[in-house]
Scaffold this active site. Structure first.
Site, short mmCIF file in Angstrom:
data_model
loop_
_atom_site.label_atom_id
_atom_site.label_comp_id
_atom_site.label_asym_id
_atom_site.label_seq_id
_atom_site.Cartn_x
_atom_site.Cartn_y
_atom_site.Cartn_z
N ASN A 69 -13.82 4.49 15.11
CA ASN A 69 -14.19 3.68 14.07
C ASN A 69 -15.60 3.87 13.62
N THR B 115 10.28 -10.97 9.52
CA THR B 115 10.37 -9.83 8.43
C THR B 115 10.73 -8.57 9.01
N THR C 183 5.75 3.20 12.95
CA THR C 183 4.56 3.41 13.36
C THR C 183 4.16 4.01 14.56
N ASP C 184 3.03 4.80 14.60
CA ASP C 184 2.60 5.35 15.89
C ASP C 184 2.51 4.23 16.98
N GLU C 185 2.14 2.91 16.49
CA GLU C 185 1.63 1.84 17.33
C GLU C 185 2.77 1.52 18.40
N PHE D 47 0.72 -1.21 0.04
CA PHE D 47 0.00 0.05 -0.06
C PHE D 47 0.76 1.04 0.05
N ILE D 48 1.49 1.65 1.12
CA ILE D 48 2.35 2.90 1.04
C ILE D 48 3.38 2.92 0.34
N TYR E 1 2.64 -7.26 16.47
CA TYR E 1 2.64 -6.47 15.42
C TYR E 1 3.68 -5.21 15.63
N SER E 2 3.05 -4.45 16.76
CA SER E 2 3.69 -3.34 17.27
C SER E 2 5.09 -3.42 18.09
N LYS F 128 7.74 -3.83 15.47
CA LYS F 128 8.00 -2.78 14.91
C LYS F 128 8.85 -1.93 15.82
N ASP G 218 -14.56 -7.95 20.08
CA ASP G 218 -13.34 -6.86 20.04
C ASP G 218 -12.06 -7.89 19.74
P1 NAD Z 1 1.44 -3.72 3.24
O1 NAD Z 1 1.02 -4.98 4.07
O2 NAD Z 1 0.32 -3.10 2.32
O3 NAD Z 1 2.53 -3.93 2.46
C1 NAD Z 1 3.74 -4.37 3.02
C2 NAD Z 1 4.63 -5.06 1.57
O4 NAD Z 1 5.95 -5.62 2.41
C3 NAD Z 1 4.16 -5.74 0.66
O5 NAD Z 1 4.09 -5.70 -0.81
C4 NAD Z 1 4.51 -7.11 0.98
O6 NAD Z 1 4.73 -8.08 -0.05
C5 NAD Z 1 5.98 -6.76 1.55
N1 NAD Z 1 6.75 -7.65 2.14
C6 NAD Z 1 6.28 -8.41 3.26
N2 NAD Z 1 7.24 -9.07 3.93
C7 NAD Z 1 8.34 -9.05 3.09
C8 NAD Z 1 9.64 -9.50 3.19
N3 NAD Z 1 10.31 -10.47 3.96
N4 NAD Z 1 10.59 -9.14 2.18
C9 NAD Z 1 10.18 -8.18 1.08
N5 NAD Z 1 8.99 -7.76 1.08
C10 NAD Z 1 8.17 -8.31 1.91
O7 NAD Z 1 1.79 -2.54 4.36
P2 NAD Z 1 1.61 -0.76 4.41
O8 NAD Z 1 0.46 -0.57 5.06
O9 NAD Z 1 1.89 -0.42 2.97
O10 NAD Z 1 2.66 -0.63 5.36
C11 NAD Z 1 4.27 -0.30 4.92
C12 NAD Z 1 5.11 -0.11 6.00
O11 NAD Z 1 4.41 1.21 6.65
C13 NAD Z 1 5.06 -0.99 7.18
O12 NAD Z 1 6.26 -0.87 7.44
C14 NAD Z 1 4.12 -0.53 8.17
O13 NAD Z 1 4.74 -1.07 9.62
C15 NAD Z 1 4.19 0.72 8.02
N6 NAD Z 1 3.04 1.64 8.45
C16 NAD Z 1 1.79 1.46 8.13
C17 NAD Z 1 0.62 2.45 8.40
C18 NAD Z 1 -0.64 2.12 7.61
O14 NAD Z 1 -1.55 2.76 8.18
N7 NAD Z 1 -0.65 1.26 6.74
C19 NAD Z 1 0.87 3.48 9.22
C20 NAD Z 1 2.32 3.61 9.66
C21 NAD Z 1 3.33 2.85 9.18
O1 DAU Z 2 -1.58 3.32 13.30
C1 DAU Z 2 -0.58 2.84 12.35
C2 DAU Z 2 -1.06 1.50 12.12
O2 DAU Z 2 -2.42 1.48 11.52
C3 DAU Z 2 0.00 0.63 11.36
O3 DAU Z 2 1.14 0.47 11.76
C4 DAU Z 2 -0.74 -0.59 11.05
O4 DAU Z 2 0.28 -1.23 9.83
C5 DAU Z 2 -1.89 -0.47 10.14
O5 DAU Z 2 -2.56 -1.70 9.84
C6 DAU Z 2 -2.97 0.27 11.24
O6 DAU Z 2 -3.26 -0.47 12.18
P1 DAU Z 2 -4.77 -0.51 12.84
O7 DAU Z 2 -4.91 -1.75 13.58
O8 DAU Z 2 -5.06 0.68 13.38
O9 DAU Z 2 -5.47 -0.67 11.47
P2 DAU Z 2 -6.92 -1.61 11.02
O10 DAU Z 2 -7.25 -1.07 9.67
O11 DAU Z 2 -6.57 -2.82 11.20
O12 DAU Z 2 -8.03 -1.14 12.03
C7 DAU Z 2 -8.42 0.31 12.23
C8 DAU Z 2 -9.34 0.12 13.65
O13 DAU Z 2 -10.53 -0.27 13.04
C9 DAU Z 2 -8.92 -0.61 14.74
O14 DAU Z 2 -9.37 0.10 15.90
C10 DAU Z 2 -9.61 -1.79 14.48
C11 DAU Z 2 -10.86 -1.41 13.90
N1 DAU Z 2 -11.40 -2.40 12.85
C12 DAU Z 2 -10.71 -3.12 12.18
C13 DAU Z 2 -11.09 -4.03 10.94
C14 DAU Z 2 -9.95 -4.60 10.03
C15 DAU Z 2 -12.92 -2.98 12.77
O15 DAU Z 2 -13.68 -2.71 13.70
N2 DAU Z 2 -13.26 -3.84 12.15
C16 DAU Z 2 -12.21 -4.46 11.22
O16 DAU Z 2 -12.96 -5.62 10.73
#
Ligand code: NAD
Ligand code: DAU
Length: 339
Positions: free
Chosen positions: A252, A100, A125-127, A11-12, A153-154, A157, A275
């Site tokens: 949410n 990973t 991440t803020d987590e 994604f990012i 996860y957190s 990280k 939950d």
């Molecule tokens: P994502 O799950 O969409 O993408 C992760 C990517 O990493 C995928 O393309 C996957 O194939 C690749 N990957 C996983 N394991 C791997 C490995 N061992 N070697 C090489 N590639 C590998 O994740 P995202 O939401 O895009 O998050 C990207 C980064 O940003 C992460 O480090 C996450 O912790 C951080 N982050 C995400 C959010 C959010 O809201 N999504 C917020 C803050 C920080």
């Molecule tokens: O804060 C940054 C983080 O945000 C990143 O580090 C993570 O990679 C990213 O996945 C995200 O984590 P969250 O746990 O906050 O995101 P998620 O979309 O899984 O959930 C957001 C909120 O919604 C959380 O309070 C759980 C709730 N939720 C989530 C899902 C998937 C629901 O209520 N129902 C659902 O089906």
């Protein structure tokens, strides 16, 4: 400059690649991605043939493969997005998160030490700060807030962040770290809250809200996160952590209701389910440091960003349909079947 972007098929990372290729046509972007369930080459199809873009399918934990890529590409900058990123999956199976997110980070930084780089940037991440209580809206995460994690996860990280800072102090590796709040926007994998609710609503399927739906997240449009990382890798101070977030806290349940409204779907689709274990209550970033030092401010307002994002999912069924009709169905059944 040669810039390695790991996790660029996610994604990012993919949004970051589009941002960098658009803004710096003289740089080369080299993407390393293992293509796990979350990685998708279809996301990168428009840039695959760009002369200044190269894709390697490789695991960041694979030392030999990583070293070979560094040998070939001589990177100046490495930006590490590659991670297992979903909290719910980490509760089911923590092991791969440790591999990973921690081992992979150390393999990348060892290659950086071996081959020499100008900057290693860790996308965190803020987590890592844990959560804040709902009844203290005056509290925010600053860069000085202690690490206090809740989920596997957190924790993984946070482990990586500590390792990155240790490589700075011990080996003098030129590192930076960004800790961002929840992102939303195009190419967000459908397991996450916003795309899951949009896609379920489009199919008139139940919208599974965890607990009472009162948990708060601080949402940032993905492009604003990419711009923050761009600023940090170019102008950020080595050895520093930068929090990234736009003061956009939402419950949410309010997000899910907004999605229903935008898609003209009834709120009766909302179903309260068991939950998440260890569910963090509230995340809220104080972005003063990145604003004061680097002039960063979010540009996309949530009202505009969420509309753009929903429209993107309406226009790109060809992107998400193959995902939700594949192994995702098994995942969905396992996580939500008896919830
Ligand atoms: P994502 O799950 O969409 O993408 C992760 C990517 O990493 C995928 O393309 C996957 O194939 C690749 N990957 C996983 N394991 C791997 C490995 N061992 N070697 C090489 N590639 C590998 O994740 P995202 O939401 O895009 O998050 C990207 C980064 O940003 C992460 O480090 C996450 O912790 C951080 N982050 C995400 C959010 C959010 O809201 N999504 C917020 C803050 C920080
Ligand atoms: O804060 C940054 C983080 O945000 C990143 O580090 C993570 O990679 C990213 O996945 C995200 O984590 P969250 O746990 O906050 O995101 P998620 O979309 O899984 O959930 C957001 C909120 O919604 C959380 O309070 C759980 C709730 N939720 C989530 C899902 C998937 C629901 O209520 N129902 C659902 O089906």
């Amino acid at each position: 400059m040669n810039i390695i972007v790991t996790g660029g098929a996610g994604f990012i990372g993919s949004n970051f690649i589009f941002h960098m290729l658009g803004k710096y046509p003289d740089d080369r972007i080299i993407c390393i991605d293992k293509l796990t369930y979350a990685g998708n080459l279809a996301t990168l199809k428009d840039v695959m043939d760009c002369p200044n873009f190269k894709f390697y399918k490789a695991d960041i934990c694979d030392k030999e493969a990583v070293n070979q890529i560094f040998e070939n590409e001589k990177p100046d900058i490495v930006v590490n997005f590659a991670a297992e990123s979903h909290v719910d999956r980490s509760i089911e199976n923590p092991q791969v998160f440790l591999e990973t997110n921690i081992i992979g980070t150390s393999v990348l930084m060892d290659a950086c030490r071996k081959y020499g780089i100008k900057r290693y940037h860790q996308v965190s991440t803020d987590e890592v700060y844990g959560d804040l209580p709902l009844d203290r809206p005056d509290l925010f995460f600053t860069e000085e807030t202690p690490i206090h994690t809740s989920s596997p996860y957190s924790s993984s990280k946070a482990g990586a962040d500590l390792l990155v800072l240790a490589y700075y102090r011990t080996y003098g590796l030129p590192v930076t770290i960004s800790r961002c709040s929840n992102n939303y926007g195009p190419y967000h994998f459908p397991e996450k809250l916003i795309p899951l609710m949009v896609i379920n609503a489009l199919h008139d399927k139940p919208l599974p809200v965890y607990g009472e739906g009162i948990n708060v997240r601080d949402w940032l449009y993905v492009e604003d996160h990419c711009k923050a990382i761009d600023l940090i890798i170019h102008n950020g101070r080595v050895g520093e952590v930068y929090n990234v977030g736009g003061h956009n806290e939402m419950r949410n349940i309010d997000i899910v209701k907004l999605i229903c409204k935008e898609l003209n779907k009834p709120e009766s689709l909302i179903t309260y389910v068991t939950d998440r274990k260890g569910h963090d209550m509230r995340y809220a970033i104080d972005p003063t440091k990145i604003h004061n030092e680097l002039g960063w401010l979010p540009e996309t307002k949530f009202a505009d960003g969420i509309r753009k994002t929903i429209q993107w999912y309406l226009d790109h069924e060809d992107w998400w349909q193959p995902i939700v009709s594949g192994e995702y169905q098994e995942y969905y059944e396992k996580m939500y079947g008896n919830r």
